[in-house]
Design an enzyme around this catalytic site. Structure first.
Site, short mmCIF file in Angstrom:
data_model
loop_
_atom_site.label_atom_id
_atom_site.label_comp_id
_atom_site.label_asym_id
_atom_site.label_seq_id
_atom_site.Cartn_x
_atom_site.Cartn_y
_atom_site.Cartn_z
N CYS A 95 66.16 32.07 52.34
CA CYS A 95 67.06 31.28 51.50
C CYS A 95 67.56 32.20 50.39
O CYS A 95 67.33 33.40 50.42
CB CYS A 95 66.38 30.02 50.96
SG CYS A 95 65.06 30.28 49.78
N CYS A 112 69.32 27.66 53.92
CA CYS A 112 70.40 27.23 53.02
C CYS A 112 71.69 27.92 53.44
O CYS A 112 71.66 28.99 54.06
CB CYS A 112 70.05 27.53 51.56
SG CYS A 112 70.10 29.26 51.10
N CYS A 143 72.68 36.81 53.59
CA CYS A 143 71.56 37.64 54.03
C CYS A 143 72.01 38.73 54.99
O CYS A 143 72.98 38.57 55.72
CB CYS A 143 70.49 36.78 54.70
SG CYS A 143 69.48 35.94 53.47
#
Length: 136
Positions: free
Chosen positions: A8, A81, A88
């Site tokens: 996340c 999320c 990421c």
């Protein structure tokens, strides 16, 4: 042993709870890790409290950076999320990547007592999703 990485943004609530739940529900068949695209540097006290209610202690967990895990092999990478899904790094050695968005309990308003139901709800939603995936 299978390996899962849960991502996340801040690695303070959702991914921390998911890491502990996956380790618990995986019954020794999974190594679970969590990280954030922009690590907060702490684990949210209400996430620790919500997990403690289930008998799981994450008080010793730390917020970690997603980039620290980038070149490690994983059977599964799960983003929890929308920001993490976009932010990421890519995990080229992951066998499978899934996106399971959950509300951020850190966004809950009010006193800690007023925020706790949100932490419990998100914890329970994460547990249900992992249980469904693992078939337990």
């Amino acid at each position: 042993m299978k390996r899962v990485l849960i991502l996340c943004t801040g690695n303070s609530c959702r991914s921390q709870m998911a890491e502990a739940l996956w380790a618990e529900l995986g019954k020794g068949e999974w190594d679970a890790y969590s990280a954030g695209s922009r690590p907060s540097g702490y684990v949210h006290p209400l996430a620790i409290e919500a997990m403690k209610e289930m008998g799981v202690d994450i008080g010793g967990y730390e917020s970690k950076s997603a980039s620290d895990f980038q070149h490690q092999p994983f059977d599964l990478v799960v983003t929890v999320c929308d920001n993490a899904k976009e932010d990421c790094p890519v995990y080229p050695e992951a066998k499978l990547t899934l996106h399971w968005p959950f509300d951020d309990p850190a966004d809950a308003q009010g006193t800690n007592e007023e925020k706790m139901p949100t932490f419990r709800r998100v914890r329970d939603e994460i547990k249900a999703k992992i249980s469904e995936y693992l078939g337990v």
